[in-house]
Design an enzyme around this catalytic site. Structure first.
Site, PDB file in Angstrom:
ATOM      1  N   HIS A   1      -6.983  -5.967   2.321  1.00 19.39           N
ATOM      2  CA  HIS A   1      -5.936  -5.421   3.075  1.00 19.39           C
ATOM      3  C   HIS A   1      -5.315  -6.668   4.006  1.00 19.39           C
ATOM      4  CE1 HIS A   1      -7.013  -1.114   2.469  1.00 19.39           C
ATOM      5  NE2 HIS A   1      -8.022  -1.463   2.299  1.00 19.39           N
TER       6      HIS A   1
ATOM      7  N   ASN B   1     -12.667  -3.492   2.848  1.00 22.17           N
ATOM      8  CA  ASN B   1     -13.714  -2.340   2.828  1.00 22.17           C
ATOM      9  C   ASN B   1     -14.799  -2.291   1.789  1.00 22.17           C
ATOM     10  OD1 ASN B   1     -12.386  -1.179   5.284  1.00 22.17           O
ATOM     11  ND2 ASN B   1     -10.711  -0.145   4.062  1.00 22.17           N
TER      12      ASN B   1
ATOM     13  N   SER C   1     -12.184   3.175  -1.115  1.00 24.68           N
ATOM     14  CA  SER C   1     -12.099   4.453  -1.860  1.00 24.68           C
ATOM     15  C   SER C   1     -11.507   4.114  -3.459  1.00 24.68           C
ATOM     16  CB  SER C   1     -10.935   5.058  -1.277  1.00 24.68           C
ATOM     17  OG  SER C   1      -9.595   4.329  -1.150  1.00 24.68           O
ATOM     18  N   VAL C   2     -11.237   2.785  -3.556  1.00 26.71           N
ATOM     19  CA  VAL C   2     -10.748   2.254  -4.847  1.00 26.71           C
ATOM     20  C   VAL C   2     -11.976   1.364  -5.340  1.00 26.71           C
ATOM     21  CG1 VAL C   2      -9.093   1.450  -6.360  1.00 26.71           C
ATOM     22  CG2 VAL C   2      -8.488   2.889  -4.441  1.00 26.71           C
TER      23      VAL C   2
ATOM     24  N   HIS D   1     -10.394  -5.442  -2.973  1.00 27.79           N
ATOM     25  CA  HIS D   1      -8.943  -5.596  -2.609  1.00 27.79           C
ATOM     26  C   HIS D   1      -9.045  -6.131  -1.160  1.00 27.79           C
ATOM     27  CE1 HIS D   1     -10.277  -1.373  -2.225  1.00 27.79           C
ATOM     28  NE2 HIS D   1      -9.532  -1.163  -1.122  1.00 27.79           N
TER      29      HIS D   1
ATOM     30  N   ASP E   1       0.892  -1.146  -0.188  1.00 28.84           N
ATOM     31  CA  ASP E   1       0.006  -0.119  -0.126  1.00 28.84           C
ATOM     32  C   ASP E   1       1.045   1.092  -0.068  1.00 28.84           C
ATOM     33  OD1 ASP E   1      -3.117   0.418   1.042  1.00 28.84           O
ATOM     34  OD2 ASP E   1      -2.089   2.177   1.186  1.00 28.84           O
TER      35      ASP E   1
HETATM   36  P1  5GP Z   1      -9.637   1.183   0.620  1.00 30.81           P
HETATM   37  O1  5GP Z   1      -9.747   2.606   1.194  1.00 30.81           O
HETATM   38  O2  5GP Z   1     -10.416   1.374  -0.761  1.00 30.81           O
HETATM   39  O3  5GP Z   1     -10.159   0.127   1.284  1.00 30.81           O
HETATM   40  O4  5GP Z   1      -8.119   0.816   0.188  1.00 30.81           O
HETATM   41  C1  5GP Z   1      -7.473   1.410  -0.924  1.00 30.81           C
HETATM   42  C2  5GP Z   1      -6.295   1.714  -0.532  1.00 30.81           C
HETATM   43  O5  5GP Z   1      -5.488   1.741  -1.795  1.00 30.81           O
HETATM   44  C3  5GP Z   1      -5.644   2.696   0.289  1.00 30.81           C
HETATM   45  O6  5GP Z   1      -5.165   2.029   1.626  1.00 30.81           O
HETATM   46  C4  5GP Z   1      -4.428   3.476  -0.350  1.00 30.81           C
HETATM   47  O7  5GP Z   1      -3.438   3.758   0.241  1.00 30.81           O
HETATM   48  C5  5GP Z   1      -4.341   2.468  -1.526  1.00 30.81           C
HETATM   49  N1  5GP Z   1      -3.788   3.096  -2.857  1.00 30.81           N
HETATM   50  C6  5GP Z   1      -4.274   4.082  -3.509  1.00 30.81           C
HETATM   51  N2  5GP Z   1      -3.848   4.382  -4.519  1.00 30.81           N
HETATM   52  C7  5GP Z   1      -2.658   3.630  -4.622  1.00 30.81           C
HETATM   53  C8  5GP Z   1      -1.798   3.492  -5.402  1.00 30.81           C
HETATM   54  O8  5GP Z   1      -1.512   4.301  -6.518  1.00 30.81           O
HETATM   55  N3  5GP Z   1      -0.591   2.541  -5.232  1.00 30.81           N
HETATM   56  C9  5GP Z   1      -0.504   1.973  -4.104  1.00 30.81           C
HETATM   57  N4  5GP Z   1       0.255   0.947  -3.834  1.00 30.81           N
HETATM   58  N5  5GP Z   1      -1.690   1.867  -3.078  1.00 30.81           N
HETATM   59  C10 5GP Z   1      -2.625   2.789  -3.420  1.00 30.81           C
END
Ligand code: 5GP
Length: 111
Positions: free
Chosen positions: A99, A84, A92-93, A97, A28
């Site tokens: 974690h 999430n 957020s993506v 995914h 991450d």
């Molecule tokens: P979410 O908040 O959707 O559960 O997790 C998305 C994760 O993707 C976050 O922890 C964020 O730091 C990570 N992330 C977002 N953009 C990038 C990226 O460009 N590269 C990497 N390696 N992680 C990313």
């Protein structure tokens, strides 16, 4: 197209720790623990909520792969797996995914 598709396609760099025909894992960019890895299916699935019954084998593969990565990272004292989902879940993506967090003692409940 999300940032994760670009990582899968090697259009942007990532610290990739594992890859197979179905999945990709990378560190991450904003780690919340000493070890913080994201494991994603290569197949585009928007979220956990978008999984279909035919994705059951893929989800099993992802969880077993998460365990394998945690083991290889030396997280012998335990680790946390988090998915999430949706706005309230803090996603957020828009690409499923997992974690993998470890290397420190986690708190509960998550915020
Ligand atoms: P979410 O908040 O959707 O559960 O997790 C998305 C994760 O993707 C976050 O922890 C964020 O730091 C990570 N992330 C977002 N953009 C990038 C990226 O460009 N590269 C990497 N390696 N992680 C990313």
């Amino acid at each position: 197209m999300t940032i994760f598709d670009k990582i899968i396609n090697r259009e942007i760099p990532a610290d990739i720790v594992y890859e197979d025909e179905l999945s990709l894992a990378f560190r991450d960019i904003n780690p919340q623990a000493p070890v913080h890895i994201l494991l994603i299916p290569k197949q585009k699935i928007l979220s956990l909520d978008h999984l279909k019954s035919e994705d059951q084998d893929l989800l099993g593969h992802l969880l077993l792969t998460a365990k394998r990565i945690a083991n290889e990272e030396g997280l012998d004292n335990g680790y946390r797996i988090a998915i999430n989902c949706g706005n309230d879940g803090g996603q957020s993506v828009d690409h499923l995914h997992i974690h993998i967090l470890g290397g420190r003692s986690m708190t509960w409940p998550p915020g």
